[in-house]
Design a protein around this motif. Structure first.
Motif, PDB file in Angstrom:
ATOM      1  N   THR A   1       0.826  -1.193   0.000  1.00 41.71           N
ATOM      2  CA  THR A   1       0.000   0.000   0.000  1.00 41.71           C
ATOM      3  C   THR A   1       0.864   1.249   0.000  1.00 41.71           C
ATOM      4  O   THR A   1       2.035   1.203   0.375  1.00 41.71           O
ATOM      5  CB  THR A   1      -0.927   0.007   1.245  1.00 41.71           C
ATOM      6  OG1 THR A   1      -1.790   1.120   1.189  1.00 41.71           O
ATOM      7  CG2 THR A   1      -0.141   0.036   2.536  1.00 41.71           C
TER       8      THR A   1
ATOM      9  N   ARG B   1      -2.218   6.211   7.304  1.00 38.61           N
ATOM     10  CA  ARG B   1      -3.256   6.155   6.281  1.00 38.61           C
ATOM     11  C   ARG B   1      -2.743   5.205   5.206  1.00 38.61           C
ATOM     12  O   ARG B   1      -1.656   5.394   4.662  1.00 38.61           O
ATOM     13  CB  ARG B   1      -3.520   7.525   5.666  1.00 38.61           C
ATOM     14  CG  ARG B   1      -4.527   7.468   4.502  1.00 38.61           C
ATOM     15  CD  ARG B   1      -4.728   8.809   3.813  1.00 38.61           C
ATOM     16  NE  ARG B   1      -5.316   9.757   4.745  1.00 38.61           N
ATOM     17  CZ  ARG B   1      -4.806  10.957   5.011  1.00 38.61           C
ATOM     18  NH1 ARG B   1      -3.709  11.366   4.415  1.00 38.61           N
ATOM     19  NH2 ARG B   1      -5.393  11.754   5.869  1.00 38.61           N
TER      20      ARG B   1
ATOM     21  N   ILE C   1      -3.388   3.897   1.511  1.00 38.99           N
ATOM     22  CA  ILE C   1      -4.068   4.301   0.279  1.00 38.99           C
ATOM     23  C   ILE C   1      -3.985   3.143  -0.712  1.00 38.99           C
ATOM     24  O   ILE C   1      -2.901   2.693  -1.063  1.00 38.99           O
ATOM     25  CB  ILE C   1      -3.432   5.577  -0.302  1.00 38.99           C
ATOM     26  CG1 ILE C   1      -3.481   6.696   0.747  1.00 38.99           C
ATOM     27  CG2 ILE C   1      -4.118   5.989  -1.596  1.00 38.99           C
ATOM     28  CD1 ILE C   1      -2.646   7.901   0.419  1.00 38.99           C
TER      29      ILE C   1
ATOM     30  N   ARG D   1     -11.098   3.967  -0.508  1.00 41.58           N
ATOM     31  CA  ARG D   1      -9.774   3.637  -1.058  1.00 41.58           C
ATOM     32  C   ARG D   1      -8.671   4.015  -0.083  1.00 41.58           C
ATOM     33  O   ARG D   1      -7.511   3.777  -0.340  1.00 41.58           O
ATOM     34  CB  ARG D   1      -9.575   4.355  -2.387  1.00 41.58           C
ATOM     35  CG  ARG D   1     -10.549   3.850  -3.428  1.00 41.58           C
ATOM     36  CD  ARG D   1     -10.388   4.532  -4.728  1.00 41.58           C
ATOM     37  NE  ARG D   1     -11.396   4.028  -5.652  1.00 41.58           N
ATOM     38  CZ  ARG D   1     -11.295   4.071  -6.948  1.00 41.58           C
ATOM     39  NH1 ARG D   1     -10.251   4.625  -7.505  1.00 41.58           N
ATOM     40  NH2 ARG D   1     -12.240   3.581  -7.710  1.00 41.58           N
ATOM     41  N   GLU D   2      -9.065   4.636   1.026  1.00 39.89           N
ATOM     42  CA  GLU D   2      -8.117   5.044   2.060  1.00 39.89           C
ATOM     43  C   GLU D   2      -8.622   4.560   3.413  1.00 39.89           C
ATOM     44  O   GLU D   2      -9.817   4.619   3.694  1.00 39.89           O
ATOM     45  CB  GLU D   2      -7.960   6.561   2.078  1.00 39.89           C
ATOM     46  CG  GLU D   2      -7.394   7.108   0.785  1.00 39.89           C
ATOM     47  CD  GLU D   2      -7.140   8.607   0.831  1.00 39.89           C
ATOM     48  OE1 GLU D   2      -7.245   9.210   1.910  1.00 39.89           O
ATOM     49  OE2 GLU D   2      -6.845   9.168  -0.233  1.00 39.89           O
TER      50      GLU D   2
ATOM     51  N   LYS E   1      -7.560   4.460   7.738  1.00 32.50           N
ATOM     52  CA  LYS E   1      -6.719   4.850   8.861  1.00 32.50           C
ATOM     53  C   LYS E   1      -6.484   3.613   9.712  1.00 32.50           C
ATOM     54  O   LYS E   1      -7.432   2.914  10.081  1.00 32.50           O
ATOM     55  CB  LYS E   1      -7.390   5.945   9.677  1.00 32.50           C
ATOM     56  CG  LYS E   1      -7.547   7.237   8.911  1.00 32.50           C
ATOM     57  CD  LYS E   1      -8.307   8.256   9.713  1.00 32.50           C
ATOM     58  CE  LYS E   1      -8.544   9.502   8.859  1.00 32.50           C
ATOM     59  NZ  LYS E   1      -9.466  10.434   9.510  1.00 32.50           N
TER      60      LYS E   1
END
Length: 108
Positions: A16, A32, A34, A65-66, A68
């Protein structure tokens, strides 16, 4: 950070784009992810020395698509092999550009 392989406490391995999220005081809060993709090796019965890589969406039922992710959920972060990086970029870049135009030109 940039594109990394991330090992989670669940045993999952992801590739990622990773960014660190900070609060207004500059304190790190979490990462994060992504366009995370789960990755694994699939044995090749015809050539056991060369397994194939398998990539699939980490959260296939999410429209996000993101994501945490808390620091305590991560065991390790490392650089991907060139083949893993190349496969990931080829899969993801057309759908959701993770590399800038300049980075993509360097990659090509």
């Amino acid at each position: 950070m940039s594109i990394s392989v991330v090992h989670l406490i669940t045993g999952e391995q992801l590739i990622t784009k990773v960014e660190e999220i900070k609060d207004s005081n500059g304190e790190s809060l979490c990462f994060r992810f992504i366009m995370p993709m789960a990755c694994s090796l699939i044995p090749n019965p015809e050539d056991l020395a060369n397994p194939s890589m398998n990539f699939f969406a980490w959260s296939p039922f999410s429209s996000s698509r993101e994501f945490k992710v808390a620091f305590e959920k991560i065991v390790a972060v490392c650089d991907p092999t060139w083949k893993c990086f190349e496969t990931y970029v080829d899969l993801v870049q057309p759908l959701h550009p993770i590399l800038s135009v300049e980075e993509f030109e360097q990659y090509k």
